[in-house]
Structures are given as structure tokens and as C-alpha cells.
Scaffold this active site. Structure first.
Site, short mmCIF file in Angstrom:
data_model
loop_
_atom_site.label_atom_id
_atom_site.label_comp_id
_atom_site.label_asym_id
_atom_site.label_seq_id
_atom_site.Cartn_x
_atom_site.Cartn_y
_atom_site.Cartn_z
CG ASP A 48 -2.01 -0.98 1.24
OD1 ASP A 48 -2.21 -1.65 0.22
OD2 ASP A 48 -2.68 -1.11 2.27
NE ARG A 59 2.40 13.39 -5.73
CZ ARG A 59 3.54 13.63 -5.10
NH1 ARG A 59 4.66 13.03 -5.49
NH2 ARG A 59 3.58 14.45 -4.08
CG HIS A 62 5.56 7.57 -12.61
ND1 HIS A 62 5.00 8.27 -11.57
CD2 HIS A 62 6.50 8.38 -13.15
CE1 HIS A 62 5.59 9.47 -11.49
NE2 HIS A 62 6.50 9.55 -12.43
CE LYS A 72 1.33 1.90 -9.75
NZ LYS A 72 1.88 3.14 -10.28
CE1 TYR A 132 0.99 3.35 -5.88
CE2 TYR A 132 0.36 5.47 -4.96
CZ TYR A 132 1.33 4.62 -5.48
OH TYR A 132 2.61 5.06 -5.61
CE LYS A 169 11.73 9.02 -10.88
NZ LYS A 169 11.41 8.17 -9.76
CG ASP A 170 7.39 12.68 -12.82
OD1 ASP A 170 8.16 11.69 -12.75
OD2 ASP A 170 6.31 12.75 -12.22
#
Length: 180
Positions: A48, A59, A62, A72, A132, A169-170
Site C-alpha cells: 500500500d 504525478r 509511471h 494498482k 493505492y 525527475k518527471d
């Protein structure tokens, strides 16, 4: 629990049965037996995760690749997000297609994102707590992702231009066409 098809193979919206009275509400957020019976999908979750974000945060997108691929089951505990799933399974009849679903603490909807899908969300409320379940453990070396604003996917994150907040990073991720 009601299951709503999304148009993407194996990706479904779950609407729990909510019992409300003057004291508040109760609902069963997950029952493996019911989930597997109604969807025909595995509900064997092992990890989790929870995040907290403010308005405009995006976000994603990915996924975990190979033996560490993850399905998920996502939901919002506080606030509202636009949750996005992109079918990145080569050979899938819905490859390259995406769905966007508003998930909120108020509507209590959940989205099941199958293995091989890219996943991300944008925060539409002042803040949001996102939760999630994953059916496989996280493995950093198996991380893959694509830019949130990939031109081929043309996802409307419902955040005005210039109001997005995306991690460094993204911002370095590649295009959808570069996925292998």
C-alpha cells in the site's frame, strides 16, 4: 460494489456500496473475493502507498516494467484528483489509449489500473491524499515513465498552463513513442 467498464481492456472503475446515516458513513473499500468475482481480475495486493499533494501537482506518468510490473487499485482519501491510466501493453487492442476519471473523497470511486499501464494524476482540489494498493513490490530499476504532456497522448490534466507542478525527475521523462 459496482463495476463500470472504462473502454480500456481490464481497466475498471469500482463504486463501493456506501452506507450513510446521521453519524457518517461506512463502506468496504476492498474485498478480494468480491473484486475477483465481479472483475475476473486478480486482487492479490502486497503493498500500500499513500501520497499528499497540493493543487496543480501532476504525478506521472509511471509504470514498473518486466517482472516487477504492478497493477494498482487507486482512490482518494481527501480532496479530488484527475486520475489517468494509459494502456502501454504492446499488442493490446487499446494500446496508446487513455482514460481520465475524477476520483474524490466525496465520490469514493476507485480505479483499477492493470499491469502494463502507465498511471498518473493531477490534483484538482487545494490538497489531496491519494492511496493505492499494488500487486507487486516496488523496484527502482524497473521504473519507466513518459512526459505528462506527451503530444501523442494529448491528455487534458484540467490544470491551466503555468499552474502545473511537476517533479524534476518527471520533467526528464521521454515520449510515449520511446517506450519499449
Amino acid at each position: 460494489m459496482e463495476i463500470e467498464q472504462t473502454g480500456l481492456k481490464d481497466c475498471v472503475i469500482i463504486k463501493p456500496k456506501v452506507f450513510e446515516d446521521p453519524r457518517g458513513y461506512f463502506f468496504e473499500s476492498f474485498n478480494r473475493n468480491t473484486f475477483e468475482e465481479k472483475t475476473g481480475l486478480s486482487g492479490a495486493f502486497v503493498q500500500d502507498n499513500q501520497s499528499f499533494s497540493s493543487y496543480g501537482v501532476i504525478r506521472g506518468l509511471h509504470k514498473q516494467a518486466g517482472e516487477f510490473a504492478q497493477a494498482k487499485l487507486v482512490r482518494v482519501l481527501k480532496g479530488e484528483v484527475l486520475d489517468v491510466a494509459v494502456d502501454a501493453r504492446i499488442g493490446s487492442p487499446t494500446y496508446g489509449k487513455h482514460i481520465a476519471v475524477k476520483l474524490s473523497a466525496e465520490n469514493k470511486l476507485q480505479l483499477y489500473v492493470p499491469r502494463g499501464f502507465l498511471h498518473g494524476f493531477s490534483v484538482l482540489s487545494e490538497t489531496a491524499e491519494f492511496f493505492y494498493k499494488c500487486d507487486n513490490f516496488y523496484n527502482k530499476e524497473s521504473e519507466q515513465g513518459i512526459m505528462f504532456n506527451d503530444a501523442d497522448l494529448n491528455i487534458d490534466w484540467l490544470i491551466p498552463a503555468g499552474k502545473e507542478s511537476v517533479s524534476e525527475k518527471d520533467l526528464l521523462l521521454n515520449s510515449f513513442s520511446s517506450l519499449s
